[in-house]
Design a protein around this motif. Structure first.
Motif, PDB file in Angstrom:
ATOM      1  N   ARG A  66       0.878  -1.332  -0.284  1.00 10.21           N
ATOM      2  CA  ARG A  66      -0.399   0.169  -0.068  1.00 10.21           C
ATOM      3  C   ARG A  66       1.265   1.418  -0.007  1.00 10.21           C
ATOM      4  O   ARG A  66       1.951   1.059   0.636  1.00 10.21           O
ATOM      5  N   TYR A  67       0.849   2.002  -0.760  1.00  7.14           N
ATOM      6  CA  TYR A  67       1.569   2.869  -1.120  1.00  7.14           C
ATOM      7  C   TYR A  67       0.548   4.812   0.023  1.00  7.14           C
ATOM      8  O   TYR A  67      -0.664   4.628  -0.633  1.00  7.14           O
ATOM      9  N   GLY A  68       1.626   5.238   0.384  1.00 16.51           N
ATOM     10  CA  GLY A  68       1.102   6.549   1.544  1.00 16.51           C
ATOM     11  C   GLY A  68       2.110   8.144   0.613  1.00 16.51           C
ATOM     12  O   GLY A  68       3.285   6.829   0.227  1.00 16.51           O
ATOM     13  N   PHE A  69       2.121   8.505   1.359  1.00 13.05           N
ATOM     14  CA  PHE A  69       2.966  10.049   0.901  1.00 13.05           C
ATOM     15  C   PHE A  69       4.298   9.373   0.972  1.00 13.05           C
ATOM     16  O   PHE A  69       4.486   9.215   2.068  1.00 13.05           O
ATOM     17  N   GLN A 101       9.569   2.798  -5.552  1.00 11.35           N
ATOM     18  CA  GLN A 101      10.316   4.089  -6.509  1.00 11.35           C
ATOM     19  C   GLN A 101       9.481   5.277  -7.656  1.00 11.35           C
ATOM     20  O   GLN A 101       9.297   5.994  -7.431  1.00 11.35           O
ATOM     21  N   LYS A 102       9.142   3.857  -8.487  1.00 12.48           N
ATOM     22  CA  LYS A 102       8.087   4.938  -9.233  1.00 12.48           C
ATOM     23  C   LYS A 102       7.157   5.787  -9.036  1.00 12.48           C
ATOM     24  O   LYS A 102       6.735   6.585  -9.865  1.00 12.48           O
ATOM     25  N   LYS A 106       9.846   6.524  -0.395  1.00 11.76           N
ATOM     26  CA  LYS A 106      11.735   7.428  -0.275  1.00 11.76           C
ATOM     27  C   LYS A 106      11.872   6.175   0.850  1.00 11.76           C
ATOM     28  O   LYS A 106      12.717   6.031   1.053  1.00 11.76           O
ATOM     29  N   ARG A 107      10.725   5.588   1.062  1.00 10.14           N
ATOM     30  CA  ARG A 107      10.904   4.256   2.621  1.00 10.14           C
ATOM     31  C   ARG A 107      10.051   3.021   2.531  1.00 10.14           C
ATOM     32  O   ARG A 107       9.150   3.369   1.650  1.00 10.14           O
ATOM     33  N   LEU A 108      10.623   1.999   2.952  1.00 14.02           N
ATOM     34  CA  LEU A 108       9.246   0.481   2.928  1.00 14.02           C
ATOM     35  C   LEU A 108       9.419   0.697   4.162  1.00 14.02           C
ATOM     36  O   LEU A 108      10.331   0.610   4.783  1.00 14.02           O
TER      37      LEU A 108
END
Length: 155
Positions: A66-69, A101-102, A106-108
């Motif tokens: 899940r991507y967040g800012f 990254q795409k 900037k962090r996992l």
């Protein structure tokens, strides 16, 4: 975002094989479908050969994130026990880094129960512990387990 029903079937098949029922870590189909409907969740499927499945070919491994800012959280990563120790988890982690990254991450981040053998895998791939939640998880039997949070800087 539409996800092929056969991809959900593939995810569920790997999840059922990979997660031990005593910890209650496997998601049900509805949870996976709901996550993917949100639009900020992503997945990757791999066959036993480490490629994307084609046609009706089964998957041997997957991740769901899940991507967040500027952050991407690894929600699930699983490899069918019959296909472990073949580099599939490492390939998934690499794919996660590249795709996150795409998207601008900037962090996992990831969270797991204390004692999960996958901790060795994540540490070997640069994840470092950044916190813990005491008694955070509850197993189906009612046992309480600590959660460990890990981070990897990627950007």
């Amino acid at each position: 975002m539409n996800h092929a029903p056969d991809d959900i079937d593939r995810i569920m098949a790997v999840m059922q094989a990979a997660f031990a029922p005593e910890y209650g870590e496997a998601w049900n189909r509805r949870q996976v479908e709901d996550a993917l409907l949100m639009g900020n969740c992503f997945y990757c499927l791999l066959t036993e050969a480490g490629e994307a499945p084609e046609g009706a070919e089964p998957a041997a491994a997957f991740f769901l994130s899940r991507y967040g800012f500027e952050e991407e959280e690894l929600l699930l990563l699983a490899v069918d026990p019959e296909h472990r120790r073949k580099g599939l988890a490492a390939k998934l982690i690499s794919s996660l880094e590249t795709s996150a990254q795409k998207r601008g991450a900037k962090r996992l981040l990831l969270e797991m129960r204390r004692g999960n053998p996958a901790e060795l895998l994540y540490r070997a791939h640069g994840f470092v512990p950044i916190g813990e939640r005491v008694n955070y998880y509850r197993t189906p039997s009612g046992e309480r387990l600590d959660a460990l949070t890990f981070c990897k800087e990627i950007g």
